[in-house]
Enzyme design. Structure first.
Site, PDB file in Angstrom:
ATOM      1  N   ASN A   1     -96.745  42.574  37.670  1.00  0.00           N
ATOM      2  CA  ASN A   1     -98.011  42.180  37.887  1.00  0.00           C
ATOM      3  C   ASN A   1     -98.573  42.450  39.227  1.00  0.00           C
ATOM      4  OD1 ASN A   1     -96.297  39.954  38.269  1.00  0.00           O
ATOM      5  ND2 ASN A   1     -97.994  38.733  38.405  1.00  0.00           N
TER       6      ASN A   1
ATOM      7  N   HIS B   1    -105.402  38.838  26.657  1.00  0.00           N
ATOM      8  CA  HIS B   1    -106.525  38.938  27.696  1.00  0.00           C
ATOM      9  C   HIS B   1    -105.928  39.606  28.723  1.00  0.00           C
ATOM     10  CE1 HIS B   1    -105.223  36.383  31.200  1.00  0.00           C
ATOM     11  NE2 HIS B   1    -104.381  35.750  30.280  1.00  0.00           N
TER      12      HIS B   1
ATOM     13  N   CYS C   1    -102.340  33.099  39.518  1.00  0.00           N
ATOM     14  CA  CYS C   1    -101.671  31.907  39.434  1.00  0.00           C
ATOM     15  C   CYS C   1    -101.219  31.272  40.621  1.00  0.00           C
ATOM     16  CB  CYS C   1    -100.394  31.824  38.522  1.00  0.00           C
ATOM     17  SG  CYS C   1    -100.639  33.039  37.121  1.00  0.00           S
TER      18      CYS C   1
END
Lengths: 366, 344
Positions: free
Chosen positions: A140, A187, A305
């Site tokens: 990511n 999402h 995050c």
């Protein structure tokens, strides 16, 4: 505002939004029922859930089943905590949604290193008695595409299960072959927030995290939202249909941005990489200042995050960057709806702001 | 010809309120990740915190609020991460509690009334007692029980899935709620907790108490649904009174008739007719009701709730639950259908 943070989340596809609307109806229609109810409106809602399940399953390998969850974090927790494995191996660049539950279950979990390009060695030794190997499909933060097929085969040969976090790859790349469990999130593929799924190879059973009404074959209790399922299904279908086109678009954006930012060095492999991700560094760059200078461009310095934690990225550290170099790195995340003109405009602004920082003297070369 | 559908299963789920739909669609347009530090992300974060404050205000809750995917998750979170071990649960809890509790003692309820009469073994731990029973509508005397519990050092976990947005919340230490039971969307719920110290964190979002990208559209819609208020319950009380008077006259048994019950949920016995047979007949007439919870529908097990209450003919009881849009005509139609099923 130019949005270049498509690894954090993606905008809802109009098609997904449209697919949700019938299931967000009021009392004038029956499109609101509980899909676990036995009456007619309940059965109609259940049928919508099953149609969506098939569409999501199309993103995943044959020979398994799709369990809907509230998102990938729940799917990964369910997989790791529910599969019964004692000894776990994870790559050094897993998302916290994998590393946290893995370390909770096995505080001595084996960490598979990555090389400077951000790739896990497919031949990395696996410890004896290993029960579960977790390696993500696409990272990511730096977008590197991992050799998951090879690792899955090796996990199986070692008698272990293989879990793949495919959050960033689902709908974009072919699904990882040979995995036993695969987690995906709506999402991140232009679907709604609040829904994800765990794919389980046939024959595999798990201990549930949430018990109750016994939905999802007892693996995940809780009322399913037909709207969220339908939105996820439509997003999955669209992603599959547009896969080639989307990738070509991202490739063009990536090449353009790379060319427009010559002063930046790439973090992670250039070729084993999802082109929606461009993570780069420039020596001496103060990224916090860059972000505050460029308030009309949404980009990031790592995962959403971890943003704001002030901690340097564990991924950039794993590829051998010093904390200082890690802190001079930016992540640009392109998506299906990112326009070329936006990328060029953002790069012009990033380049100018970075030049200005150095012109006015910012210490910190290392 | 198919009759117009009549939905009397609002305890399973109730339609999304127009206000909640507007908020949800607004939320879809604010799709940034609330944990992202850029301007989009910060705007999403601000909207999320605003929704949290509005929900707390609407519920009159002064403690903390953790967004979850629903009440099942909220209950699992409370039970698995409470700083105290689970002490006991009532025998009439929802399966979302009962299947998590292992060997913990089950406090009995009084025959007929379905009420938990007092505290028992395990009172010094976390004790799970629902506010309103999902099958019968029985309202537990939680404010009194909470006093007895706290005196013994225990904490009360109240499953308020059926009561939130309808009744004033009880004086509990932790409360689980679900948006889709009060006109919000399916897929959003919350755990209310009096004090962070009552739970062990695990890291991630929601101050480290619930990992996973926050569902902002769900949170906004939940707030809007709660703010729509519960003024309609006054009508539901009247309609339910009419329904029960007429069903009783026609020979129905009213479960927990003398107990204080939520106006929207009632359980009715049709002597001599199996609940499943009633449901199939009513479904054929376009009327959606249920036997017990939606989750257990289709199963032929008899209800643990009715069994715990020592209800006669538990296998002949169906649940009828009213909603905001239920009318007197709907009640007429249901009573006529009920009589028709009872007659043959």
């Amino acid at each position: 505002m130019i949005y270049l943070d498509n690894q954090a989340t993606t905008p809802l596809a109009p098609e997904a939004r449209e697919a949700m609307l019938p299931w967000l109806a009021g009392p004038e229609s029956s499109g609101f029922a509980n899909p676990h109810s036995a009456h007619r409106p309940g059965r109609i809602a259940a049928a919508a859930v099953e149609i969506a399940r098939e569409k999501v399953a199309a993103l995943l390998p044959p020979g398994g089943r799709v369990v809907f969850t509230s998102g990938a974090t729940e799917a990964l927790n369910l997989a790791i905590l529910g599969c019964g494995a004692g000894r776990i191996a994870i790559s050094a660049i897993e998302h916290a949604a994998v590393s946290e539950p893995a370390l909770h279950r096995d505080p001595a979990a084996c960490v598979l290193p990555v090389d400077e390009a951000g790739l896990v060695d497919g031949e990395a030794p696996l410890p004896d008695g290993i029960g579960l190997v977790c390696v993500m499909q696409v990272n990511n933060e730096i977008g590197t595409v991992q050799p998951v097929e090879r690792l899955a085969a090796r996990a199986r040969a070692a008698g272990a299960l293989f879990l793949c976090d495919a959050v960033q790859g689902a709908g974009k790349l072919a699904p990882p072959e040979g995995a036993d469990m695969i987690a995906v999130s709506a999402h991140k593929l232009y679907g709604p927030k609040g829904i994800g799924a765990l794919w389980l190879r046939d024959g595999l059973d798990l201990e549930p995290l949430m018990r109750g009404g016994g939905q999802e074959g007892g693996l995940r209790s809780g009322t399913l939202s037909p709207a969220l399922c339908a939105g996820f299904g439509a997003a999955a279908e669209l992603a599959l249909r547009r896969q080639t086109e989307d990738e070509a678009h991202l490739r063009a954006l990536w090449d353009a941005a790379r060319a427009a930012l010559p002063g930046f060095r790439l973090n992670g492999s250039a070729d084993q990489r999802w082109p929606g991700n461009l993570n780069m560094r420039r020596d001496g760059l103060d990224v916090a200042r860059l972000m505050s200078d460029l308030r009309t461009i949404a980009f990031s310095a790592g995962s959403a995050c971890a943003s704001g934690s002030g901690k340097p990225s564990h991924v950039l550290r794993a590829i051998g960057l010093s904390d200082k170099k890690a802190r001079s790195s930016i992540r640009l995340g392109f998506g299906r709806y990112t326009r070329m003109s936006e990328v060029l405009e953002a790069c012009t602004q990033i380049s100018a702001a970075a030049d200005a920082q150095q012109e006015f003297g910012v210490s910190g070369y290392d | 010809m198919t009759a117009k559908p009549l939905y009397l299963d609002h305890a399973a789920t109730t339609p999304l309120l127009p206000e909640a739909r507007v908020a949800l669609l607004d939320g879809f347009a604010r799709w940034a990740n609330p944990s992202s530090p850029h301007a989009h992300g910060r705007a999403a974060r601000a909207a999320l915190e605003d929704a949290r404050d509005r929900i707390k205000a609407a519920l009159g809750w002064t403690g903390e609020l953790i967004f979850t995917s629903g009440a099942s998750e909220a209950l699992a979170l409370a039970i698995s991460r409470c700083a105290k071990p689970l002490g006991a649960v009532s025998a009439v809890e929802h399966e979302a509690v009962l299947r998590l509790v292992g060997q913990a003692p089950h406090w009995p309820v009084a025959p007929g009334s379905g009420l938990v009469e007092g505290v028992g073994e395990g009172v010094e731990g976390l004790v799970g007692i629902q506010h309103v029973n999902n099958e019968t509508g029985v309202i537990q005397p939680l404010d009194r029980l909470a006093g007895e519990l706290r005196a013994a050092g225990g904490w009360l976990l109240a499953d308020c899935a059926q009561s939130a947005g309808k009744l004033v919340l009880p004086d509990a230490d932790m409360i689980a709620i679900s948006a889709h039971k009060f006109g919000g969307p399916i897929g959003t719920g919350a755990l209310l907790v009096r004090d962070w110290a009552m739970l062990r964190p695990t890291g991630g979002q929601e101050r480290g108490y619930r990992a996973g990208t926050e569902n902002l559209p769900g949170a906004l819609a939940m707030a809007a649904a709660l703010e729509a208020g519960s003024g309609w319950l006054a009508d539901a009380i009247k309609l339910r009174g009419q329904l029960e008077a007429r069903l009783a006259e026609a020979g129905a048994g009213i479960v927990a008739a003398e107990t204080h019950r939520l106006a929207t949920i009632g359980a009715y016995r049709m002597p001599g007719r199996a609940a499943q047979a009633q449901l199939i007949r009513l479904d054929g007439m376009g009327i959606a009701v249920s036997a017990g919870s939606a989750c257990s529908s289709g199963s032929l097990k008899s209800s643990h709730v009715l069994t715990a209450m020592q209800q006669d003919g538990a296998g002949e009881v169906i649940r009828v639950s009213l909603g905001r849009e239920t009318t007197a005509d709907d009640i007429d139609r249901f009573v006529a259908a009920w009589k028709e099923v009872a007659a043959r």
